[in-house]
Write a protein that holds these residues in place. Sequence first.
Motif, short mmCIF file in Angstrom:
data_model
loop_
_atom_site.label_atom_id
_atom_site.label_comp_id
_atom_site.label_asym_id
_atom_site.label_seq_id
_atom_site.Cartn_x
_atom_site.Cartn_y
_atom_site.Cartn_z
N LYS A 33 0.84 -1.19 0.00
CA LYS A 33 0.00 0.00 0.00
C LYS A 33 0.88 1.25 0.00
N ASN A 35 1.95 5.21 0.11
CA ASN A 35 1.46 6.54 0.45
C ASN A 35 1.12 7.23 -0.86
N LEU A 130 -10.07 5.18 0.76
CA LEU A 130 -8.77 4.73 1.27
C LEU A 130 -8.80 4.53 2.78
N LYS A 131 -9.63 5.26 3.47
CA LYS A 131 -9.74 5.06 4.92
C LYS A 131 -10.26 3.66 5.24
N TYR A 135 -5.90 3.92 5.66
CA TYR A 135 -5.17 5.16 5.37
C TYR A 135 -5.55 6.29 6.33
N GLU A 136 -4.56 7.13 6.63
CA GLU A 136 -4.81 8.41 7.29
C GLU A 136 -4.79 9.49 6.22
N THR A 137 -5.58 10.53 6.39
CA THR A 137 -5.83 11.45 5.28
C THR A 137 -5.71 12.91 5.71
N ASN A 215 0.55 3.76 9.59
CA ASN A 215 -0.44 3.56 8.53
C ASN A 215 -0.06 4.38 7.30
N PRO A 216 -0.39 3.89 6.11
CA PRO A 216 -0.15 4.69 4.91
C PRO A 216 -1.02 5.94 4.93
N PHE A 217 -0.66 6.91 4.14
CA PHE A 217 -1.41 8.17 4.15
C PHE A 217 -1.80 8.60 2.75
N TYR A 218 -2.89 9.36 2.70
CA TYR A 218 -3.32 10.07 1.49
C TYR A 218 -3.26 11.55 1.81
N THR A 354 -4.37 0.21 -3.79
CA THR A 354 -4.44 0.03 -2.34
C THR A 354 -5.31 -1.15 -1.91
#
Length: 489
Positions: A33, A35, A130-131, A135-137, A215-218, A354
């Motif tokens: 996944k 970023n 994505l959440k 994902y964190e956004t 966590n991956p991010f957007y 993702t």
Amino acid sequence: MKNIFFTFLIGISLFSCKGTSSVSSKEKTETTKPNIVVILCDDLGFGDLSSFGHPIIETPNLDAMGKKGLHLTNFYAAAPVCSPSRVGLMTGRSPNRAGVYDFIPSPKKSDDLRDLVHMQAYEQTIPQRLKTVGYETCLTGKWHCNSKFNSDAQPKPSDFGFDYWFATHNNAAPSHENPNNFIRNGEKVGEIEGFSCQIVVGEAMNWLDKKESDNPFYLQVTFHEPHEPIASPKDLVQKYLPLSENIEQAEYFANVENMDKAVGRLLEYLEKNFGENTLIVFSSDNGPETLNRYYRAKKSYGSPAELKGMKLWTNEAGVHVPGIFYWMGKKTFQGTSDAVISSLDFMPTFCELTGAELPDVQLDGESFASVFVDGKFERTKSLLWSFYDALNDRVVAMRKGDYKIMCRLENDSIELPKIHNMHAGNEDLIKQAKLTDFVLYNLKEDISECEDLSLKNPEIFKKMKASLESEYSDLLKGSFVWKRDELEK
């Protein structure tokens, strides 16, 4: 294609990790996944970057990004003006389906119901999807997706999946320098010293610094530059003054370079802290503003290069914009690609990369994930623009393959007036209008839209015309109609 590319993605992710034999299956899955960072300019023309042919403006950071990744010569915005373009990017749907037909003004009550216009709560956005996969956004910069900004009367960025947001309704005010109209998570910030693009990047980096999880991010970074009211650092203005027609043009050139410097800061930060797996996409919401089109557009010296038209046109310069993709930490295709890609494609592409499920609605974009493998992407969906307030006469346009067809809208042989919004009072006028006066261009051979091929290539014209009529009819059926009574109950 989804399974094929996801296998490829897992492969390059594991290859880039050290000691993969000791990594659990769950951890291996997580490494796939990326970023994701979306950088969006405001009114940047197709010819405004040095790597896209500008003879004066220097944009070394974006030029380098294009050399490391993909330099896209056929990238398109979802609309030729701000608000619908942003809604299209975030939803993967024609903005007409969302009921955002033009830029969104302040909430002053009007007969055409533009004061009601906003991206509605039921629309699904990229950060929301994505959440669902961890994902964190974050959003930093310009929003412009509703008329009542930071009001409980309409959804806020947080209602569309952004955990953290730092934004303005529309332009930076009173200019890019020392703006005073930012809102952070619903609270007014007040005047901030500096230039908007640098402030926006600084906020993004601060958010990432404070992010506690792995966590991956957007991250969506939406610059105000180079939209008016333009303000630029004095040293950069002085640099360009000897090369410019006047100080206003020097201000514009400096504005674009200052934006490039902000991108450079962000890229350096990401390389240092998240360089193992971060996908960055860069583009513009629409084409360049026309100099002196309105009283504040005194510094709008954006370049459409060889494209016809400007912002607010359905000709190429209104929607054909710079595109640069760079996947840090991954061995992907590098170089120039002529694949036809749109910001409408971000939603399905990011969901594929993702593992997020697509929203259960009609999407107008499609995944371009294959472009990272070999620079190629065979588009199956046409790109359709129906912009009723266009400055040019042919307000409906469609690109399919190498060809583009455009037409006017008429009722009883009378051309439709310019329309900002579809509402109960003009729904019949719009839906009963006929497509007329078609023109056909081969964009591969004629990017400037100079030669009409409708008579020269009758078979292609017949197929393109039939396709446009069918796809426009489908779009009309799905276009949202605003009604005051229903929305104000």
